[in-house]
Design a protein around this motif. Structure first.
Motif, PDB file in Angstrom:
ATOM      1  N   LYS A 142       0.831  -1.205   0.000  1.00 20.36           N
ATOM      2  CA  LYS A 142       0.000   0.000   0.000  1.00 20.36           C
ATOM      3  C   LYS A 142       0.863   1.251   0.000  1.00 20.36           C
ATOM      4  O   LYS A 142       0.572   2.226  -0.715  1.00 20.36           O
ATOM      5  N   ASP A 143       1.952   1.252   0.779  1.00 16.91           N
ATOM      6  CA  ASP A 143       2.840   2.411   0.827  1.00 16.91           C
ATOM      7  C   ASP A 143       3.480   2.669  -0.539  1.00 16.91           C
ATOM      8  O   ASP A 143       3.491   3.810  -1.022  1.00 16.91           O
ATOM      9  N   ARG A 144       3.997   1.600  -1.175  1.00 19.15           N
ATOM     10  CA  ARG A 144       4.639   1.765  -2.485  1.00 19.15           C
ATOM     11  C   ARG A 144       3.624   2.215  -3.541  1.00 19.15           C
ATOM     12  O   ARG A 144       3.932   3.044  -4.402  1.00 19.15           O
ATOM     13  N   LEU A 145       2.414   1.651  -3.472  1.00 17.27           N
ATOM     14  CA  LEU A 145       1.390   2.010  -4.453  1.00 17.27           C
ATOM     15  C   LEU A 145       0.902   3.440  -4.230  1.00 17.27           C
ATOM     16  O   LEU A 145       0.651   4.182  -5.196  1.00 17.27           O
ATOM     17  N   ASP A 146       0.787   3.860  -2.969  1.00 16.52           N
ATOM     18  CA  ASP A 146       0.427   5.254  -2.666  1.00 16.52           C
ATOM     19  C   ASP A 146       1.462   6.213  -3.255  1.00 16.52           C
ATOM     20  O   ASP A 146       1.111   7.249  -3.846  1.00 16.52           O
ATOM     21  N   GLN A 147       2.737   5.871  -3.093  1.00 11.86           N
ATOM     22  CA  GLN A 147       3.805   6.724  -3.626  1.00 11.86           C
ATOM     23  C   GLN A 147       3.758   6.778  -5.152  1.00 11.86           C
ATOM     24  O   GLN A 147       3.918   7.859  -5.753  1.00 11.86           O
ATOM     25  N   ALA A 148       3.540   5.615  -5.780  1.00 11.32           N
ATOM     26  CA  ALA A 148       3.486   5.570  -7.239  1.00 11.32           C
ATOM     27  C   ALA A 148       2.317   6.396  -7.771  1.00 11.32           C
ATOM     28  O   ALA A 148       2.450   7.117  -8.781  1.00 11.32           O
ATOM     29  N   ILE A 149       1.167   6.318  -7.104  1.00  6.73           N
ATOM     30  CA  ILE A 149      -0.011   7.091  -7.532  1.00  6.73           C
ATOM     31  C   ILE A 149       0.229   8.583  -7.336  1.00  6.73           C
ATOM     32  O   ILE A 149      -0.147   9.410  -8.188  1.00  6.73           O
ATOM     33  N   ALA A 150       0.861   8.960  -6.216  1.00  6.59           N
ATOM     34  CA  ALA A 150       1.149  10.372  -5.956  1.00  6.59           C
ATOM     35  C   ALA A 150       2.069  10.950  -7.035  1.00  6.59           C
ATOM     36  O   ALA A 150       1.845  12.072  -7.531  1.00  6.59           O
ATOM     37  N   ARG A 151       3.104  10.214  -7.422  1.00 10.91           N
ATOM     38  CA  ARG A 151       3.993  10.686  -8.497  1.00 10.91           C
ATOM     39  C   ARG A 151       3.252  10.773  -9.824  1.00 10.91           C
ATOM     40  O   ARG A 151       3.451  11.699 -10.601  1.00 10.91           O
ATOM     41  N   ALA A 152       2.383   9.776 -10.076  1.00 13.29           N
ATOM     42  CA  ALA A 152       1.624   9.781 -11.329  1.00 13.29           C
ATOM     43  C   ALA A 152       0.690  10.987 -11.406  1.00 13.29           C
ATOM     44  O   ALA A 152       0.506  11.574 -12.483  1.00 13.29           O
ATOM     45  N   GLN A 153       0.120  11.387 -10.263  1.00 15.80           N
ATOM     46  CA  GLN A 153      -0.747  12.567 -10.239  1.00 15.80           C
ATOM     47  C   GLN A 153       0.049  13.826 -10.564  1.00 15.80           C
ATOM     48  O   GLN A 153      -0.427  14.697 -11.305  1.00 15.80           O
ATOM     49  N   ARG A 154       1.258  13.916 -10.004  1.00 15.72           N
ATOM     50  CA  ARG A 154       2.095  15.102 -10.259  1.00 15.72           C
ATOM     51  C   ARG A 154       2.569  15.159 -11.704  1.00 15.72           C
ATOM     52  O   ARG A 154       2.614  16.228 -12.309  1.00 15.72           O
ATOM     53  N   ASN A 155       2.920  14.012 -12.262  1.00 11.43           N
ATOM     54  CA  ASN A 155       3.547  13.969 -13.585  1.00 11.43           C
ATOM     55  C   ASN A 155       2.581  13.615 -14.710  1.00 11.43           C
ATOM     56  O   ASN A 155       3.006  13.458 -15.857  1.00 11.43           O
ATOM     57  N   THR A 156       1.299  13.442 -14.378  1.00  8.81           N
ATOM     58  CA  THR A 156       0.287  13.006 -15.361  1.00  8.81           C
ATOM     59  C   THR A 156       0.741  11.731 -16.062  1.00  8.81           C
ATOM     60  O   THR A 156       0.648  11.602 -17.290  1.00  8.81           O
ATOM     61  N   SER A 157       1.272  10.801 -15.290  1.00  7.89           N
ATOM     62  CA  SER A 157       1.725   9.519 -15.842  1.00  7.89           C
ATOM     63  C   SER A 157       0.777   8.411 -15.399  1.00  7.89           C
ATOM     64  O   SER A 157      -0.263   8.669 -14.791  1.00  7.89           O
ATOM     65  N   CYS A 158       1.136   7.168 -15.724  1.00 11.11           N
ATOM     66  CA  CYS A 158       0.281   6.015 -15.407  1.00 11.11           C
ATOM     67  C   CYS A 158       1.031   5.018 -14.526  1.00 11.11           C
ATOM     68  O   CYS A 158       2.268   5.017 -14.478  1.00 11.11           O
ATOM     69  N   VAL A 159       0.261   4.174 -13.861  1.00 13.07           N
ATOM     70  CA  VAL A 159       0.824   3.098 -13.047  1.00 13.07           C
ATOM     71  C   VAL A 159       0.132   1.797 -13.440  1.00 13.07           C
ATOM     72  O   VAL A 159      -1.095   1.763 -13.581  1.00 13.07           O
ATOM     73  N   GLY A 160       0.902   0.744 -13.633  1.00  6.95           N
ATOM     74  CA  GLY A 160       0.348  -0.571 -13.946  1.00  6.95           C
ATOM     75  C   GLY A 160       0.418  -1.495 -12.745  1.00  6.95           C
ATOM     76  O   GLY A 160       1.407  -1.480 -12.001  1.00  6.95           O
ATOM     77  N   ILE A 161      -0.634  -2.259 -12.526  1.00  9.44           N
ATOM     78  CA  ILE A 161      -0.680  -3.248 -11.444  1.00  9.44           C
ATOM     79  C   ILE A 161      -0.931  -4.610 -12.059  1.00  9.44           C
ATOM     80  O   ILE A 161      -1.958  -4.818 -12.713  1.00  9.44           O
ATOM     81  N   LEU A 162       0.007  -5.530 -11.871  1.00 10.18           N
ATOM     82  CA  LEU A 162      -0.126  -6.897 -12.370  1.00 10.18           C
ATOM     83  C   LEU A 162      -0.406  -7.821 -11.190  1.00 10.18           C
ATOM     84  O   LEU A 162       0.369  -7.852 -10.225  1.00 10.18           O
ATOM     85  N   PHE A 163      -1.510  -8.536 -11.259  1.00  6.84           N
ATOM     86  CA  PHE A 163      -1.884  -9.485 -10.202  1.00  6.84           C
ATOM     87  C   PHE A 163      -1.649 -10.885 -10.752  1.00  6.84           C
ATOM     88  O   PHE A 163      -2.260 -11.295 -11.729  1.00  6.84           O
ATOM     89  N   LEU A 164      -0.739 -11.656 -10.117  1.00  7.49           N
ATOM     90  CA  LEU A 164      -0.334 -12.964 -10.613  1.00  7.49           C
ATOM     91  C   LEU A 164      -0.764 -14.074  -9.663  1.00  7.49           C
ATOM     92  O   LEU A 164      -0.691 -13.918  -8.439  1.00  7.49           O
ATOM     93  N   ASP A 165      -1.196 -15.180 -10.235  1.00  7.05           N
ATOM     94  CA  ASP A 165      -1.540 -16.368  -9.453  1.00  7.05           C
ATOM     95  C   ASP A 165      -0.927 -17.583 -10.132  1.00  7.05           C
ATOM     96  O   ASP A 165      -1.014 -17.735 -11.358  1.00  7.05           O
ATOM     97  N   LEU A 166      -0.293 -18.459  -9.336  1.00  9.42           N
ATOM     98  CA  LEU A 166       0.311 -19.673  -9.879  1.00  9.42           C
ATOM     99  C   LEU A 166      -0.771 -20.725 -10.062  1.00  9.42           C
ATOM    100  O   LEU A 166      -1.430 -21.117  -9.093  1.00  9.42           O
ATOM    101  N   ASP A 167      -0.979 -21.173 -11.293  1.00 12.75           N
ATOM    102  CA  ASP A 167      -2.006 -22.172 -11.576  1.00 12.75           C
ATOM    103  C   ASP A 167      -1.567 -23.538 -11.049  1.00 12.75           C
ATOM    104  O   ASP A 167      -0.418 -23.949 -11.214  1.00 12.75           O
ATOM    105  N   HIS A 168      -2.504 -24.242 -10.409  1.00 14.94           N
ATOM    106  CA  HIS A 168      -2.291 -25.606  -9.912  1.00 14.94           C
ATOM    107  C   HIS A 168      -1.163 -25.680  -8.872  1.00 14.94           C
ATOM    108  O   HIS A 168      -0.482 -26.699  -8.761  1.00 14.94           O
ATOM    109  N   PHE A 169      -0.970 -24.610  -8.104  1.00 13.69           N
ATOM    110  CA  PHE A 169       0.087 -24.635  -7.080  1.00 13.69           C
ATOM    111  C   PHE A 169      -0.196 -25.692  -6.020  1.00 13.69           C
ATOM    112  O   PHE A 169       0.732 -26.339  -5.505  1.00 13.69           O
ATOM    113  N   LYS A 170      -1.462 -25.887  -5.690  1.00 15.21           N
ATOM    114  CA  LYS A 170      -1.823 -26.864  -4.655  1.00 15.21           C
ATOM    115  C   LYS A 170      -1.339 -28.266  -5.022  1.00 15.21           C
ATOM    116  O   LYS A 170      -0.974 -29.062  -4.159  1.00 15.21           O
TER     117      LYS A 170
END
Length: 410
Positions: free
Chosen positions: A68-96
C-alpha cells in the motif's frame, strides 16, 4: 565500542600535540562510546522490526503492508507527472498440486524461485510483492503519458509468462509452471490502491477462465461479470445450506431386451427464483471455489440412500453412477469417504459406479490411477467418460482399472 560483549566498532579521537588524556576524559569518552553503541543497537533492532513487519519471511519480498505504501507513492507521483501506473496481479495455476504431490517444502522452494524470476524480469524501480499464498503483485510506476500503456504492460506480462514457461527444477522434479495475470491501470481503472488491486484480481480470474497461462486487462464489462460471479458463489453457498440441490437419474437400458440395467445420477439446482438450473451454469463455480467437494459428497450420499430405499421397497437392484470431479480426487480422502458412505447406507460397493473423465486421468496420471485402483479394489465399478478427447490411446487402457468406457460423441 561493545554491543552485547562483542567489539562492534572503534571510535578514534584526535587531540592537539602535547595533550594528555586524563582519567576524567577517559571516563567521558567511554560514556560517549556506550551511548553511541546503544543508539546503534536500537537502530539495528528497529531496522529488523521494520523488515519483519514489511517483508515476507519466505521470499524476502515486500508484503501487503509495504504494498500500500509503495502504491500510494506511485499514484502520488503519477498525479504530479500526469503519468500512469500498472498493477499486475499474478496467481500460480495448480500450485496446490505441487504441495500435495511433492510436499510443502517443495511448494516453499517454488515460491522462492518464482519470486527471484519476477524480480529479474522487471526494472529496479518496479516493486514485486508477495500478496499471500501463491499470489504476487507487480507495481509498474512512472509510465510516461505519451507511451502506449497497454503495449508497455503487455510486454512486461509477456516476459513474465515467457520466463516461467520452461518450468522450474525442484529437488530433481521438473515442475511446469503456468501463471495467470490480471492487469489494471491507474488512473483508467481506479485511483486508490484497493480499487486497483481488486480490479487486477478480477482480470486475473478472467485470465483463468480463458484457459490459464495468459494475461487479461481489466474492463467495466469484466467487473460486472465478476460481481455476477460473486453473487452466484454466495447463492451456491446458500443452496448447500438450504438443501436446494436435487438428483435426477438418466436410465441406462439394455439395447436388446429394453430392460433397465443402470442409471446415472445428474445433479440439478432447484433455485428458489430461477427454478431448475443446469449444471454447466454452476459446476465450474463449485470447482473454482472448492465447494464441489462438499456437493460431490452429498451426491454420493444421496445416490447411495436412494439405492437403499429402492432395494427396501422391493424394486430391482440397479447400479448408479456418479461423476467425480478432479477437485474431489485432489482432496485425497475420497476413497475413505466413499467407504464410510457405503457402510452407513448399508449397500454393496458393486452398486456404485464412479465416473471420471479421460482428461482428469491424463492431467495427473500416477496419482489418479492410484486412487482409481483403491476404489476398484473396494469393489466399485469404474467408468471413463469423454474418451477420445485427450491424449490416451486404446493400448493405454491396459494400465487403467476401468470397467466401462464412454466414447465421446465427437
Amino acid at each position: 565500542m561493545f554491543i552485547k560483549q562483542n567489539l562492534a566498532a572503534v571510535l578514534m579521537f584526535g587531540y592537539a600535540d602535547g595533550f594528555r588524556v586524563g582519567k576524567e576524559e577517559r571516563i567521558r569518552l567511554r560514556e560517549l562510546s556506550d551511548r553511541v553503541a546503544v543508539a546503534l543497537s536500537n537502530s539495528s533492532w528497529e531496522e529488523r522490526l521494520y523488515h519483519q513487519a514489511h517483508y515476507d519471511a519466505l521470499t524476502n519480498l515486500p508484503n501487503r503492508a509495504l504494498l500500500k505504501d509503495r502504491l500510494d507513492q506511485a499514484i502520488a507521483r503519477a498525479q504530479r507527472n500526469t503519468s500512469c501506473v500498472g498493477i499486475l496481479f499474478l496467481d500460480l495455476d495448480h500450485f496446490k498440486r505441487v504441495n500435495d504431490s511433492l510436499g510443502h517444502s517443495s511448494g516453499d522452494l517454488l515460491l522462492k524461485e518464482m519470486a527471484q524470476l519476477l524480480v529479474s524480469s522487471v526494472r529496479d524501480v518496479d516493486t514485486v510483492v508477495r500478496f499471500g499464498g501463491d499470489e504476487f503483485i507487480v507495481i509498474i510506476p512512472d509510465i510516461e503519458p505519451g507511451k502506449d500503456v497497454i503495449t508497455e504492460l503487455g510486454v512486461v506480462a509477456d516476459k513474465i509468462l515467457e520466463i516461467t514457461q520452461p518450468g522450474i527444477l525442484l529437488e530433481d522434479h521438473s515442475v511446469h509452471l503456468d501463471v495467470s495475470v490480471g492487469i489494471s491501470i491507474y488512473p483508467k481503472d481506479g485511483d486508490i490502491p484497493d480499487e486497483l488491486i481488486k480490479n487486477a484480481d478480477s482480470a486475473m480470474y478472467h485470465a483463468k477462465d480463458q484457459g490459464r497461462g495468459c494475461y487479461r486487462f481489466y474492463s467495466q464489462e469484466l467487473n460486472a461479470e465478476t460481481l455476477r460471479r460473486l453473487d452466484l458463489e454466495q447463492e451456491l453457498r446458500d443452496a448447500i445450506e438450504n438443501d436446494e440441490f436435487e438428483l435426477y437419474y438418466q436410465a441406462k437400458v439394455d439395447g436388446e431386451f429394453g430392460n433397465l440395467k443402470a442409471a446415472e445420477a445428474l445433479i440439478r439446482w432447484n433455485h428458489p427464483v430461477r427454478g431448475l438450473v443446469p449444471p454447466f451454469e454452476f459446476i465450474p463455480v463449485l470447482e473454482e471455489t472448492g465447494l464441489i467437494c462438499k456437493v460431490g459428497e452429498w451426491v454420493i450420499q444421496t445416490a447411495c440412500a436412494h439405492i437403499k430405499a429402492w432395494k427396501d421397497a422391493g424394486l430391482p437392484s440397479i447400479r448408479i453412477s456418479v461423476n467425480v470431479s478432479p477437485r474431489q480426487f485432489r482432496d485425497g480422502n475420497i476413497a475413505a469417504n466413499i467407504a464410510r458412505i457405503l457402510r452407513s447406507a448399508g449397500i454393496k460397493p458393486s452398486m456404485l459406479e464412479i465416473e471420471v473423465t479421460e482428461e482428469m486421468i491424463m492431467d495427473d496420471t500416477d496419482y489418479t490411477i492410484g486412487i482409481l485402483k483403491r476404489l476398484h479394489d473396494m469393489g466399485l465399478c469404474i467408468s471413463v467418460d469423454d474418451f477420445g478427447t485427450g491424449y490416451s490411446s486404446l493400448s493405454y487402457l491396459r494400465q487403467l482399472p476401468v470397467d466401462i468406457l464412454k466414447i465421446d460423441q465427437s
